[in-house]
Scaffold this active site. Structure first.
Site, PDB file in Angstrom:
ATOM      1  N   LYS A  55       0.833  -1.213   0.000  1.00  0.00           N
ATOM      2  CA  LYS A  55       0.000   0.000   0.000  1.00  0.00           C
ATOM      3  C   LYS A  55       0.862   1.256   0.000  1.00  0.00           C
ATOM      4  CE  LYS A  55      -1.717   1.729   3.997  1.00  0.00           C
ATOM      5  NZ  LYS A  55      -1.449   3.163   4.220  1.00  0.00           N
ATOM      6  N   ASN A  56       1.861   1.288   0.887  1.00  0.00           N
ATOM      7  CA  ASN A  56       2.639   2.524   1.034  1.00  0.00           C
ATOM      8  C   ASN A  56       3.597   2.773  -0.125  1.00  0.00           C
ATOM      9  OD1 ASN A  56       1.303   3.106   3.340  1.00  0.00           O
ATOM     10  ND2 ASN A  56       2.992   2.672   4.747  1.00  0.00           N
TER      11      ASN A  56
ATOM     12  N   ARG B 220      -4.130  11.049   4.408  1.00  0.00           N
ATOM     13  CA  ARG B 220      -3.043  12.033   4.436  1.00  0.00           C
ATOM     14  C   ARG B 220      -2.110  11.920   3.250  1.00  0.00           C
ATOM     15  NH1 ARG B 220      -1.832  14.428   8.876  1.00  0.00           N
ATOM     16  NH2 ARG B 220       0.300  14.527   8.168  1.00  0.00           N
TER      17      ARG B 220
ATOM     18  N   CYS C  33      -4.107  13.430  12.991  1.00  0.00           N
ATOM     19  CA  CYS C  33      -4.832  12.158  12.851  1.00  0.00           C
ATOM     20  C   CYS C  33      -4.703  11.366  14.141  1.00  0.00           C
ATOM     21  CB  CYS C  33      -4.348  11.368  11.657  1.00  0.00           C
ATOM     22  SG  CYS C  33      -2.741  10.636  11.894  1.00  0.00           S
TER      23      CYS C  33
ATOM     24  N   ARG D 131       1.310  15.021  13.088  1.00  0.00           N
ATOM     25  CA  ARG D 131       1.799  14.786  11.731  1.00  0.00           C
ATOM     26  C   ARG D 131       1.839  16.045  10.851  1.00  0.00           C
ATOM     27  NH1 ARG D 131      -0.579   9.071   9.632  1.00  0.00           N
ATOM     28  NH2 ARG D 131       1.294   9.036   8.388  1.00  0.00           N
TER      29      ARG D 131
ATOM     30  N   ASP E 276       4.973   0.943  11.913  1.00  0.00           N
ATOM     31  CA  ASP E 276       3.755   0.288  11.408  1.00  0.00           C
ATOM     32  C   ASP E 276       3.640  -1.178  11.854  1.00  0.00           C
ATOM     33  OD1 ASP E 276       2.969   2.612  10.208  1.00  0.00           O
ATOM     34  OD2 ASP E 276       3.462   2.002   8.163  1.00  0.00           O
TER      35      ASP E 276
ATOM     36  N   ILE F 172       8.517   7.383  16.597  1.00  0.00           N
ATOM     37  CA  ILE F 172       8.149   8.079  15.350  1.00  0.00           C
ATOM     38  C   ILE F 172       6.884   8.938  15.550  1.00  0.00           C
ATOM     39  CG2 ILE F 172       7.631   7.820  12.878  1.00  0.00           C
ATOM     40  CD1 ILE F 172      10.363   6.671  13.506  1.00  0.00           C
TER      41      ILE F 172
ATOM     42  N   ARG G 233      -8.598  -0.187   4.765  1.00  0.00           N
ATOM     43  CA  ARG G 233      -7.711   0.793   4.135  1.00  0.00           C
ATOM     44  C   ARG G 233      -6.391   0.148   3.718  1.00  0.00           C
ATOM     45  NH1 ARG G 233      -6.950   6.233   7.323  1.00  0.00           N
ATOM     46  NH2 ARG G 233      -5.695   6.468   5.472  1.00  0.00           N
TER      47      ARG G 233
END
Ligand code: UD1
Length: 416
Positions: A22-23, A91, A115, A120, A304, A326, A396
């Site tokens: 996805k990223n 985002r 978020c 962020r 993540d 992070i 998502r």
């Protein structure tokens, strides 16, 4: 609203095919804005976030045509505004700013706002584009950006590592006048995938996989075909699913080299990882021990994977400490895991987890993508029934999560 119902306690066994990342797909899709020619992406997962990005590109004027696992993107930009209604949903929409400015010398992009996992900000994106000659004004929640004489090369040193800022500036720099150097750039595998695709489109980039990227701007980019790399976070999540259930899963189309820190921590906890075919096998026959982890930019332990690893540590023998460096608010899963019998104390950026022999099923609520999947993992291991509400978060970023798990023996279903 859908929820997911799990009756836990089944050791998972079988094969899970890992989808495209996805990223990686999100910035790769925005590369369609850098050329009028056709960009064809393959190994594209079916995910709600990618549908949102397709909607955004479509309203910029591009034709986005899905066919199976391939996405063909083409056409001319007719509108340079990214509206609040789309950006607030996702985002990563902010990634259109660099490409739009580079191509059209103007863009109006809604500021994303905060978020669930933190504030962020996007200051690094904006400062970097300003160094390249853009003029930014904030008006009514939107960034109005112009570059009347076009973007030019610049020497940019990031004060800390940002995946999104590296991607935005990298894409902008491919069409800027002159050479751009990005120092302290993110080294995530998704960035290298983006560099590979941009290079196939005619960009001149040196330093792939390192923290210094040197981009020599070109006048135009052309179309290309690019296969998206496998999703390392989906891979790590299913590796934790094998571990937490005491199961044995073959993760197909998975790249161990993109998951070094996670696999090392799993092995330290007592999980066995062995290369097999075009992926690897993850199995646990014996007990789990507590292991400390701290999230860091790649190649460190990914933020993540933090929630999923914490779910695993909740049933490990002994104590462990998870430190999040992070994002400032990424422990939303802690109270939900505690409702299932976990013993976790979060304080500041660290959480102490005292392992318990068994979790027990409970109704719980998903708060963000990775928190949701950590509750799925906990539910798979728990005694009794777990119901996870607000599963739109899962959709998502995880393709067919309940089908993939059910095929390996999990008692899991989606309830409308
Ligand atoms: C990306 C990933 C996300 C992952 C994160 C960190 C995508 C679509 N999302 O998000 O899943 O969790 O990397 O690996 O790829 N920051 C600033 N100013 C900026 C930019 C970032 O202060 O201009 C801060 C952020 O608030 C955060 C940290 O820097 O605390 C890292 O953020 P960043 O690497 O930019 O994350 P994203 O690209 O948003």
């Amino acid at each position: 609203m859908d929820s997911i119902r799990i009756v836990g306690g089944v050791p998972l066994s079988g094969t899970i095919h890992i989808s495209g990342a996805k990223n990686a797909a999100l910035p790769l899709m925005t590369c369609g804005l850098l050329t009028d020619e056709r960009l064809v992406l393959s190994n594209v997962a079916k995910l709600a976030d990618l549908a949102t990005m397709a909607d955004l590109l479509a309203q910029h004027g591009l034709a986005v045509e899905p066919e199976g696992r391939t996405l063909s993107i083409g056409g001319r930009i007719t509108n340079t505004e990214a509206p609040y209604d789309i950006v607030r949903k996702m985002r990563a929409s902010f990634l259109v700013l660099g490409p739009l400015l580079a191509r059209c010398r103007e863009a109006r992009v809604s500021l994303p706002g905060g978020c669930e996992i933190g504030t962020r900000p996007v200051d690094l994106h904006l400062n970097g584009l300003e160094s390249m000659g853009a003029v930014m004004k904030l008006e009514a929640g939107y960034i109005n950006a112009t570059a009347p004489t076009g973007l030019h090369g610049a020497n940019i040193v990031f004060p800390f590592v940002s995946v999104g800022a590296t991607e935005n500036l990298l894409m902008a720099a491919t069409l800027a006048d002159g050479v751009t150097t990005l120092k302290n750039a993110a080294r995530e595998p998704e960035i290298s995938d983006l560099v590979r695709c941009l290079t196939a489109m005619g960009a001149k980039i040196k330093g792939i996989g390192t923290d210094t990227l040197v981009i020599e701007g070109v006048k135009t980019l052309h179309g290309a075909n690019h296969a998206i790399l496998p999703d390392r976070i989906e891979t790590g999540t299913y590796a934790c699913a094998a571990a937490i259930t005491g199961g044995n899963l073959l993760l197909e189309n998975a790249r161990a080299e993109d998951l070094g820190a996670v696999l090392a921590s799993l092995q330290e906890a007592g999980v066995v990882v062995t290369p097999e075919g075009n992926g690897f096998r993850v199995a646990r026959a014996n007990g789990l021990h507590g292991v400390d982890v701290m999230t860091e930019p790649f190649p460190g332990f990914p933020t993540d994977m933090q929630a999923q690893f914490m779910a695993l540590m909740a049933v490990a023998e002994g104590a462990s400490m998870v430190t999040e460096t992070i994002f400032e608010n990424r422990f939303m899963h802690v109270p939900e895991l505690n409702r299932m019998g976990a013993r976790i104390n979060a304080h500041g950026s660290s959480a102490i987890i005292r392992g318990v022999p068994k979790l027990s099923g409970a109704p719980v609520m998903a708060t963000d993508l990775r928190a949701s999947v950590s509750l799925v993992l906990a539910g798979l291991a728990a005694q009794g029934e777990t119901t996870i509400s607000r599963v739109y978060h899962l959709d998502r970023g995880y393709e067919a999560v309940e089908q993939k798990l059910a095929a390996c023996g999990a008692r899991i279903e989606r309830v409308a």
